[in-house]
Design a protein around this motif. Structure first.
Motif, PDB file in Angstrom:
ATOM      1  N   SER A   1     -18.134   3.228  -2.218  1.00 25.76           N
ATOM      2  CA  SER A   1     -19.533   2.948  -1.761  1.00 25.76           C
ATOM      3  C   SER A   1     -20.405   4.070  -1.958  1.00 25.76           C
ATOM      4  O   SER A   1     -21.470   3.849  -2.418  1.00 25.76           O
ATOM      5  N   TYR A   2     -19.763   5.252  -1.436  1.00 20.80           N
ATOM      6  CA  TYR A   2     -20.580   6.458  -1.706  1.00 20.80           C
ATOM      7  C   TYR A   2     -20.966   6.727  -3.097  1.00 20.80           C
ATOM      8  O   TYR A   2     -22.281   6.818  -3.315  1.00 20.80           O
ATOM      9  N   LEU A   3     -19.941   6.812  -4.028  1.00 23.36           N
ATOM     10  CA  LEU A   3     -20.445   7.102  -5.340  1.00 23.36           C
ATOM     11  C   LEU A   3     -21.482   5.958  -5.875  1.00 23.36           C
ATOM     12  O   LEU A   3     -21.963   6.187  -7.210  1.00 23.36           O
TER      13      LEU A   3
ATOM     14  N   ARG B   1     -15.144  17.817  -0.772  1.00 26.53           N
ATOM     15  CA  ARG B   1     -16.238  18.037  -1.945  1.00 26.53           C
ATOM     16  C   ARG B   1     -15.625  17.742  -3.094  1.00 26.53           C
ATOM     17  O   ARG B   1     -16.045  17.393  -4.421  1.00 26.53           O
ATOM     18  N   LEU B   2     -14.482  18.371  -3.283  1.00 27.90           N
ATOM     19  CA  LEU B   2     -13.763  18.564  -4.667  1.00 27.90           C
ATOM     20  C   LEU B   2     -13.230  17.212  -4.944  1.00 27.90           C
ATOM     21  O   LEU B   2     -13.354  16.657  -6.028  1.00 27.90           O
ATOM     22  N   VAL B   3     -12.690  16.382  -4.079  1.00 28.54           N
ATOM     23  CA  VAL B   3     -12.228  14.864  -4.307  1.00 28.54           C
ATOM     24  C   VAL B   3     -13.483  14.227  -4.940  1.00 28.54           C
ATOM     25  O   VAL B   3     -13.312  13.442  -5.813  1.00 28.54           O
ATOM     26  N   VAL B   4     -14.579  14.433  -4.023  1.00 29.20           N
ATOM     27  CA  VAL B   4     -15.588  13.447  -4.677  1.00 29.20           C
ATOM     28  C   VAL B   4     -16.146  13.951  -5.792  1.00 29.20           C
ATOM     29  O   VAL B   4     -16.469  13.055  -6.982  1.00 29.20           O
TER      30      VAL B   4
ATOM     31  N   THR C   1       0.819  -1.291   0.130  1.00 26.25           N
ATOM     32  CA  THR C   1      -0.093  -0.143   0.041  1.00 26.25           C
ATOM     33  C   THR C   1       0.748   1.311  -0.013  1.00 26.25           C
ATOM     34  O   THR C   1       1.915   1.310   0.568  1.00 26.25           O
ATOM     35  N   GLY C   2       0.475   2.228  -0.806  1.00 27.03           N
ATOM     36  CA  GLY C   2       1.236   3.127  -0.993  1.00 27.03           C
ATOM     37  C   GLY C   2       0.831   4.466   0.252  1.00 27.03           C
ATOM     38  O   GLY C   2       0.011   3.849   1.281  1.00 27.03           O
ATOM     39  N   ASP C   3       1.039   5.738   0.086  1.00 28.56           N
ATOM     40  CA  ASP C   3       0.726   6.542   0.957  1.00 28.56           C
ATOM     41  C   ASP C   3      -0.719   7.316   0.514  1.00 28.56           C
ATOM     42  O   ASP C   3      -0.788   8.059  -0.277  1.00 28.56           O
ATOM     43  N   ASP C   4      -1.704   6.730   1.234  1.00 27.11           N
ATOM     44  CA  ASP C   4      -3.028   7.127   0.965  1.00 27.11           C
ATOM     45  C   ASP C   4      -3.176   8.793   1.095  1.00 27.11           C
ATOM     46  O   ASP C   4      -4.118   9.187   0.324  1.00 27.11           O
TER      47      ASP C   4
ATOM     48  N   CYS D   1     -11.687  13.152   7.120  1.00 28.19           N
ATOM     49  CA  CYS D   1     -11.495  13.267   5.634  1.00 28.19           C
ATOM     50  C   CYS D   1     -11.070  12.009   5.259  1.00 28.19           C
ATOM     51  O   CYS D   1     -11.441  11.425   4.208  1.00 28.19           O
ATOM     52  N   LYS D   2     -10.188  11.357   6.219  1.00 28.54           N
ATOM     53  CA  LYS D   2      -9.680   9.969   5.812  1.00 28.54           C
ATOM     54  C   LYS D   2     -10.634   8.794   5.659  1.00 28.54           C
ATOM     55  O   LYS D   2     -10.953   8.282   4.786  1.00 28.54           O
ATOM     56  N   LYS D   3     -11.920   9.248   6.575  1.00 31.64           N
ATOM     57  CA  LYS D   3     -13.135   8.266   6.153  1.00 31.64           C
ATOM     58  C   LYS D   3     -13.780   8.373   5.172  1.00 31.64           C
ATOM     59  O   LYS D   3     -14.448   7.292   4.496  1.00 31.64           O
ATOM     60  N   VAL D   4     -13.935   9.605   4.675  1.00 29.25           N
ATOM     61  CA  VAL D   4     -14.646  10.125   3.458  1.00 29.25           C
ATOM     62  C   VAL D   4     -14.005   9.136   2.316  1.00 29.25           C
ATOM     63  O   VAL D   4     -14.619   8.578   1.485  1.00 29.25           O
ATOM     64  N   ILE D   5     -12.571   9.152   2.393  1.00 35.23           N
ATOM     65  CA  ILE D   5     -11.961   8.476   1.381  1.00 35.23           C
ATOM     66  C   ILE D   5     -12.211   7.221   1.210  1.00 35.23           C
ATOM     67  O   ILE D   5     -12.336   6.413   0.173  1.00 35.23           O
TER      68      ILE D   5
END
Lengths: 228, 81
Positions: free
Chosen positions: B12-14, B37-40, A134-137, B3-7
């Motif tokens: 699953s969200y999309l 918001r921008l990442v999503v 795994t990379g740097d998330d 933010c990490k949990k959003v990623i």
């Protein structure tokens, strides 16, 4: 469109029994766009020796399998080999198809294996279906910029195709395959797991990384600041 | 939700596969966090751009060779029956 080559060279029609099964589905000539509900009947007819039924399966899926081969191997000759081998092997092994999944899923599995073998021959040390380290998330939070409403419309179609081919080619094959099956071919998470012989959780994890990596790669082309 | 949990929940969200309560948490976070918001949004657009891209055409010569190879296989099989 190329006319049906099976009929054009006068290949003998399938046996009466098999032909009846095909005809019963639709008395008109079978089009390549017919719904998939009759797939199991076509497979049964093909298993019974119905060349016309197998021909319909080929007509129905040849474009999809070629596109998949192109997208995985990024090479036209390899994609052609993948498509030919997938159909020849599926015909040869039709008796072994148990019908536990859709025929298309089974065909895609054969095609994916062929395509990955091509890649392994080209880059033996780089193509593995094992989970990579795994990379740097946190890197996924780099380059957070708005793309605007329709970023792809800033490019001509040919240029856009080149960009998409380039960025997907940069993706590690194990992520690329999952993204192609799920997001481009529209195959379910469960079927993708079945095709690749991995868990549903692994499909989800790889899909997430694939999508985020592609987002990062496309960012340099589509960010709003580039167009200003 | 951070933010990490959003990623972690992004796929699953999309795909519309999140439980209602988790989705609500995530959307409340998106309301507050412009970066997420921008990442999503850009990840959703990434998928759409690939889905909407022109399909690779199957060249006539490639199709002809496929069908010729299959015909050859059918002929061989019919001789062995």
């Amino acid at each position: 469109m190329v006319p049906c080559l099976f009929s054009a060279i006068g290949f003998p029609r399938p046996s009466l029994g098999a032909h009846r099964i095909v005809s019963a589905i639709d008395p008109k000539p079978l089009a390549s766009t017919v719904v998939r509900d009759d797939e199991a009947q076509l497979v049964s007819a093909a298993k019974a020796g119905g060349v016309a039924a197998f021909e319909e399966l080929v007509n129905r899926y040849e474009r999809k399998i070629f596109r998949l081969g192109m997208n995985i191997t990024q090479n036209r000759e390899d994609a052609e080999d993948v498509m030919q081998d997938a159909f020849l092997k599926s015909f040869q092994k039709l008796d072994q198809f148990q019908g536990n999944s859709r025929f298309y899923t089974w065909l895609v599995r054969i095609a994916v294996n062929e395509a990955l073998m091509k890649l392994r021959k080209r880059r033996p040390s780089q193509v593995s279906l094992d989970e990579p380290l795994t990379g740097d998330d946190d890197s996924f939070f780099r380059e957070i910029e708005d793309w605007g409403p329709s970023p792809e419309q800033r490019f001509a179609q040919t240029e856009l195709n080149e960009i998409l081919t380039h960025v997907i080619g940069e993706l590690d094959p194990i992520f690329r395959v999952v993204f192609l099956l799920r997001d481009v071919e529209g195959i379910s998470t469960e079927e993708t797991a079945q095709i690749l012989g991995i868990s549903v959780a692994a499909v989800k994890s790889r899909l997430l990384r694939a999508r985020l990596k592609l987002r990062l790669s496309l960012n340099k082309y589509f960010r709003r600041s580039e167009s200003q | 939700m951070n933010c990490k949990k959003v990623i972690l929940e992004l796929t699953s969200y999309l795909d519309g596969a999140l439980d209602a309560s988790v989705r609500l948490d995530l959307e409340q976070h998106l309301f507050r966090c412009k970066d997420c918001r921008l990442v999503v949004d850009t990840t959703r657009k990434t998928i759409q751009i690939f889905c909407n891209s022109e399909p690779v055409p199957l060249p006539d010569d490639v199709r002809e060779r496929l069908h010729a190879a299959l015909i050859e296989r059918f002929r061989r099989d019919s001789k062995t029956i």
